[in-house]
Design a protein around this motif. Sequence first.
Motif, PDB file in Angstrom:
ATOM      1  N   SER B 136       0.851  -1.197   0.000  1.00 29.92           N
ATOM      2  CA  SER B 136       0.000   0.000   0.000  1.00 29.92           C
ATOM      3  C   SER B 136       0.880   1.239   0.000  1.00 29.92           C
ATOM      4  N   PHE B 150      -4.529   6.822  -2.819  1.00 29.21           N
ATOM      5  CA  PHE B 150      -4.095   5.721  -1.955  1.00 29.21           C
ATOM      6  C   PHE B 150      -4.198   4.445  -2.781  1.00 29.21           C
ATOM      7  N   LEU B 157      -7.603   3.787  -4.825  1.00 34.32           N
ATOM      8  CA  LEU B 157      -8.921   3.946  -4.209  1.00 34.32           C
ATOM      9  C   LEU B 157      -9.648   5.077  -4.944  1.00 34.32           C
ATOM     10  N   LEU B 249      -3.239  12.221   7.034  1.00 31.18           N
ATOM     11  CA  LEU B 249      -3.759  11.142   6.194  1.00 31.18           C
ATOM     12  C   LEU B 249      -3.080   9.816   6.520  1.00 31.18           C
ATOM     13  N   ASN B 251      -1.912   8.928   9.360  1.00 30.05           N
ATOM     14  CA  ASN B 251      -2.452   8.452  10.642  1.00 30.05           C
ATOM     15  C   ASN B 251      -3.773   7.714  10.447  1.00 30.05           C
ATOM     16  N   ILE B 252      -4.484   8.039   9.402  1.00 31.83           N
ATOM     17  CA  ILE B 252      -5.784   7.409   9.147  1.00 31.83           C
ATOM     18  C   ILE B 252      -5.645   6.182   8.243  1.00 31.83           C
ATOM     19  N   LEU B 253      -4.802   6.294   7.203  1.00 34.71           N
ATOM     20  CA  LEU B 253      -4.724   5.220   6.205  1.00 34.71           C
ATOM     21  C   LEU B 253      -3.624   4.210   6.514  1.00 34.71           C
ATOM     22  N   ASP B 254      -2.611   4.618   7.281  1.00 29.31           N
ATOM     23  CA  ASP B 254      -1.499   3.724   7.628  1.00 29.31           C
ATOM     24  C   ASP B 254      -0.947   3.008   6.392  1.00 29.31           C
ATOM     25  N   PRO B 255      -0.458   3.766   5.410  1.00 26.64           N
ATOM     26  CA  PRO B 255       0.112   3.126   4.223  1.00 26.64           C
ATOM     27  C   PRO B 255       1.495   2.548   4.531  1.00 26.64           C
ATOM     28  N   GLU B 256       1.918   1.575   3.721  1.00 24.30           N
ATOM     29  CA  GLU B 256       3.271   1.031   3.940  1.00 24.30           C
ATOM     30  C   GLU B 256       4.320   2.121   3.719  1.00 24.30           C
ATOM     31  N   VAL B 257       4.137   2.927   2.681  1.00 20.95           N
ATOM     32  CA  VAL B 257       5.040   4.060   2.414  1.00 20.95           C
ATOM     33  C   VAL B 257       4.226   5.260   1.936  1.00 20.95           C
ATOM     34  N   LEU B 290       7.691   5.316   9.302  1.00 19.04           N
ATOM     35  CA  LEU B 290       7.076   5.424   7.972  1.00 19.04           C
ATOM     36  C   LEU B 290       8.056   5.983   6.933  1.00 19.04           C
ATOM     37  N   PRO B 291       8.337   5.243   5.862  1.00 19.70           N
ATOM     38  CA  PRO B 291       9.192   5.805   4.807  1.00 19.70           C
ATOM     39  C   PRO B 291       8.448   6.909   4.044  1.00 19.70           C
TER      40      PRO B 291
END
Lengths: 315, 315
Positions: B136, B150, B157, B249, B251-257, B290-291
Amino acid sequence: MQYAIGVDLGGTKTAAGVVSAAGEVLFSETIPTLNRDGGGAILDATAALVSSLVVRAQTEGLEVAGVGVGSAGVIDAGRGVVVSATDAILGWGGTALTAGLASRLGLDPEAVRAVNDVHAHALGEAWAGAAAGTASSLLVAFGTGVGGSFVLDGQPLLGHRYVGGHVGHVASPYAFHEGVAVPCVCGGAGHVEAIASGPAIREAYVRLGGTSPAADARAVFALAGAGDAIAIQAVGMGAAAAGQAVAGLANILDPEVVVVSGGLSDAGAPWWRPMERALRAELLPALAGLPVLPAKLGNAAAIVGAARLVLTAPS
Amino acid sequence: MQYAIGVDLGGTKTAAGVVSAAGEVLFSETIPTLNRDGGGAILDATAALVSSLVVRAQTEGLEVAGVGVGSAGVIDAGRGVVVSATDAILGWGGTALTAGLASRLGLDPEAVRAVNDVHAHALGEAWAGAAAGTASSLLVAFGTGVGGSFVLDGQPLLGHRYVGGHVGHVASPYAFHEGVAVPCVCGGAGHVEAIASGPAIREAYVRLGGTSPAADARAVFALAGAGDAIAIQAVGMGAAAAGQAVAGLANILDPEVVVVSGGLSDAGAPWWRPMERALRAELLPALAGLPVLPAKLGNAAAIVGAARLVLTAPS
């Protein structure tokens, strides 16, 4: 029909119920969460609670497919482990939640699944509550804290580190007092949760110079209802910050519907009206028709959503 | 190997390229977008551009599987239709984009697909750019506007009404001047885009009392580089607003990068450093590692991402 046990494991109490494949709670029980006794004791008590429901289901001839848990804390839904939790539940972080319950209950490890309780809550509303039948929904809950979850095609967006949904920890222009960002419980400042949660509304009342005794948000709502101008301002700011934050998220995620829940939404029009007004003012024109719905399942939402984790699609 | 044509259809120019199943652009061509001539003329010109690339590919013995388009405007990716577009491309709204291209090119309608250009951009970076190999990623682009996407498991999305990704239209505490929300191009006010876009940085310089001639953001960056205190403030505010918004964002979506792109990110350290500082300050502790990566593919990103729509997984 298939049935499952859904468990809502919170900081002070743990509720569990038998849920049908149609999303109905047939019966439920609640125990205090042993929040000072560590992970093992909590698992023991939770397994006993689940066992008693399983026995009751069996006496009624209901086949129980598995156990789903919505738990406070950051939950690794892949491994079924509590990654971390606040001191509200001492010793919960690090607990092998699903494996521990499965072994205590003599169940196949695959038959027990877990997610964070806010995701369970949103999944419940998406499956059998206010957002039933939608392809995507954004749920945001405003109460003691602020949390949310985006459910897409029946799956809550958990995040890569399972910390997705921290809707409360986003900057809000309302979370300032005399030019200084209001401190947030997360250690940061100026966040939505610092102005829009229940405790934040009470703190705003005091900060703005309110002098009547107000032990909690409920008391501030009562004062606002009686015409106290500062209480009206504190409630209005919290509600507007809430609505603005939800709209900003909707502009990004474009969910089919938005569901708003939590103790503050239960306060009805005095909170809902300024919340929805701020929300609508902030939406992009393309989202003008976005349905904004109050949650439907109340306290049962997380039980229903947790059960959904181990129930196959009803259809 | 399989190849596809990727098209990046923007307000002023349309670029297209032949892309391999490994995400490489073999060759590309650019034409002006006929942004005053309506949907039919744009489709004619785009089909001619694609045809010339297909011919060239065939002479080199490359099999072209289909055509993917990343287009300005709100794109219904299911039906392949332009839902709406700004006056930057007159008559583009309502155009049957994929069907119109397929019939002009004599292709099966299934062989042509389209999404909004920001989603194509993010998909390109997720597939073959800065976020390659991740499960993600959240891409946010800061330039003339602010947009984002995202990408989860290889799918951007898009949103229920295909308007997802409007990252610029979220409240920012930085988008205020003397207590009044700064107007945003969307008709609202106080948004991230109103303080963090390139034009917004130039406007902030003027608003804050900057007196040197500054026709655009580039000029403000030059003034900042020369030590102009007001220019440094305007750039710093824009960058901080950008970083804070991206972190909220995350903090809400927690993407890998996270991938940050756009003309402002190309300005390098003077923008990137205050942006990343604000971003890191706003992240939840669980996201500390987070990268945050600069985009890799430059102008080719949307071509690559668009081609991905019609290429099967390279595995």
